[in-house]
Scaffold this motif. Structure first.
Motif, mmCIF file in Angstrom:
data_model
loop_
_atom_site.group_PDB
_atom_site.id
_atom_site.type_symbol
_atom_site.label_atom_id
_atom_site.label_comp_id
_atom_site.label_asym_id
_atom_site.label_seq_id
_atom_site.Cartn_x
_atom_site.Cartn_y
_atom_site.Cartn_z
ATOM 1 N N TYR A 209 65.491 21.999 19.076
ATOM 2 C CA TYR A 209 65.884 20.595 19.251
ATOM 3 C C TYR A 209 66.899 20.448 20.381
ATOM 4 O O TYR A 209 66.721 19.647 21.301
ATOM 5 C CB TYR A 209 66.445 20.042 17.946
ATOM 6 N N THR B 264 60.555 17.895 17.746
ATOM 7 C CA THR B 264 60.352 17.499 16.353
ATOM 8 C C THR B 264 58.940 17.833 15.887
ATOM 9 O O THR B 264 58.740 18.354 14.787
ATOM 10 C CB THR B 264 60.619 15.989 16.185
ATOM 11 N N ALA C 147 66.724 8.880 17.897
ATOM 12 C CA ALA C 147 67.640 9.977 17.552
ATOM 13 C C ALA C 147 67.801 10.109 16.034
ATOM 14 O O ALA C 147 67.692 11.218 15.502
ATOM 15 C CB ALA C 147 68.994 9.780 18.232
ATOM 16 N N GLU D 298 66.310 13.526 14.357
ATOM 17 C CA GLU D 298 67.333 14.404 13.788
ATOM 18 C C GLU D 298 67.142 14.582 12.291
ATOM 19 O O GLU D 298 67.305 15.692 11.764
ATOM 20 C CB GLU D 298 68.730 13.853 14.087
ATOM 21 N N PHE E 137 73.162 21.039 11.530
ATOM 22 C CA PHE E 137 73.240 19.689 12.088
ATOM 23 C C PHE E 137 74.580 19.478 12.783
ATOM 24 O O PHE E 137 74.650 18.918 13.878
ATOM 25 C CB PHE E 137 73.049 18.668 10.971
ATOM 26 N N HIS F 78 75.777 19.538 17.519
ATOM 27 C CA HIS F 78 76.474 18.539 18.330
ATOM 28 C C HIS F 78 77.552 19.148 19.230
ATOM 29 O O HIS F 78 78.189 18.424 20.003
ATOM 30 C CB HIS F 78 77.115 17.480 17.422
ATOM 31 N N THR G 111 79.901 14.909 11.294
ATOM 32 C CA THR G 111 78.452 15.104 11.246
ATOM 33 C C THR G 111 78.061 16.055 10.111
ATOM 34 O O THR G 111 77.009 15.887 9.487
ATOM 35 C CB THR G 111 77.909 15.645 12.578
ATOM 36 N N HIS H 173 71.289 7.100 8.377
ATOM 37 C CA HIS H 173 71.662 7.538 9.723
ATOM 38 C C HIS H 173 71.736 6.353 10.676
ATOM 39 O O HIS H 173 72.694 6.202 11.446
ATOM 40 C CB HIS H 173 70.646 8.563 10.216
#
Length: 332
Positions: free
Chosen positions: A26, A79, A174, A178, A208, A212, A244, A268
């Motif tokens: 990703y 994805t 997004a 995600e 996750f 970031h 996050t 989200h």
């Protein structure tokens, strides 16, 4: 027919490896294409007064429309790759069983939350997150900023916010991509390894949060590539990593509890729209409503804690089953 297994078909280390592969795919997809990569000058002017410096003409920043378009294509491709990975793994374990293709598709859809027992007409799982934000919503109401109030504008608050490339990224693609990758795919493989519900809730979201960290490079460059910019990048990244990951715990619970990817996606999107609560600024803006604002925050937190379980209860789900349903019945 949805396939279940009498024992965990993969090991914990395999689940860890697949989680790393999904996260790497990703995030890495953002840097494969030249059009998706960012570029900065090697000697930028430092930022002033705590704001980002001006963008130079030859630079490519993450909010540039062409960068956003290229990155959206990249993460959608990643994805699909991750979902195909889950499908391929399940296909391997189905083997030559009758109707194996149909069974694999059905099993993959259920495990990724695309097909579940949750009543799609029920709104309760989608309301638990807004309930937590009762305080910020009340403050917006005080400021007449909610939809159709005095200071709400369709042009400003809808068209300019959502119908832009930044809006499509932040509030649509997004969140969807995600959640599918870091919730559905990651939790699906941990479940196949026999991980407990608690481990899936608190272990899965770490990927996750870590995904970031790469934003630190963007922050460092936008604020001038100096010591002050490095400090800002580190602090910002640590804060982002914290919230996050916490948010990931919440969405993992929603996914496992409901067996559907839809509640995590709606949560989200809602959180991206609301942003982080700013209770200090709200109390300064409305000093005469201090007690009512604090009460709204407390009521939202209490209501969230009290109703999170009942509002997300989904009997017969694959991921969240009663003990008597699991023992000896092949829950994997």
């Amino acid at each position: 027919m949805t396939l279940v297994f009498p024992y965990p078909p993969i090991s914990t280390s395999t689940a860890h490896a697949l989680t790393f592969l999904f996260a790497f795919s990703y995030v890495g997809s953002l840097y494969i294409s030249k059009n998706a990569r960012l570029s900065f000058t090697s000697r930028p002017r430092p930022a002033a007064n705590g704001v980002a410096r001006e963008k130079l003409s030859q630079e490519r920043w993450r909010d540039d429309p062409d960068v956003i378009r290229a990155r959206l294509v990249a993460v959608m491709t990643a994805t699909i790759f991750c979902c195909a990975g889950v499908f391929g793994m399940l296909w391997h374990f189905v083997g030559d069983a009758p109707d194996s293709l149909t069974t694999t598709f059905d099993t993959t859809a259920v495990r990724l939350g695309f097909k579940s027992h949750i009543d799609l007409d029920s709104i309760y799982p989608h309301l638990v997150t807004p309930l937590l934000f009762l305080g910020p919503l009340y403050a917006k109401w005080l400021g007449s900023n909610l939809p159709f109030q005095k200071f709400w504008s369709f042009e400003t608050d809808v068209v300019k916010k959502f119908i832009t490339w930044q809006g499509v990224r932040n509030f649509l693609l997004a969140p969807i991509t995600e959640e599918v990758v870091f919730r559905a795919c990651v939790l699906a493989v941990y479940h196949l390894s026999g991980a407990s519900t608690k481990r899936m809730i608190f272990l899965g979201p770490l990927a996750f949060g870590m995904a970031h960290i790469h934003h630190a490079w963007d922050t460092f460059n936008r604020y001038g590539r100096n010591a002050s910019a490095a400090k800002r990048a580190i602090i910002t990244t640590l804060i982002q990593l914290s919230y996050t990951t916490l948010f990931g715990f919440h969405c993992s619970y929603l996914f496992l509890r409901t067996g559907s990817i839809l509640p995590p996606i709606s949560a989200h999107i809602f959180c991206n729209i609301m942003g982080l609560p700013e209770i200090g600024w709200e109390l300064k803006r409305f000093p005469k409503r201090k007690n009512s604002i604090l009460f709204a925050y407390a009521l939202g937190i209490f209501g969230f804690g009290y109703l999170l379980g009942p509002w997300t209860l989904t009997p017969g789900g694959l991921y969240w089953r009663n003990t008597q349903d699991i023992v000896g019945k092949g829950s994997y």
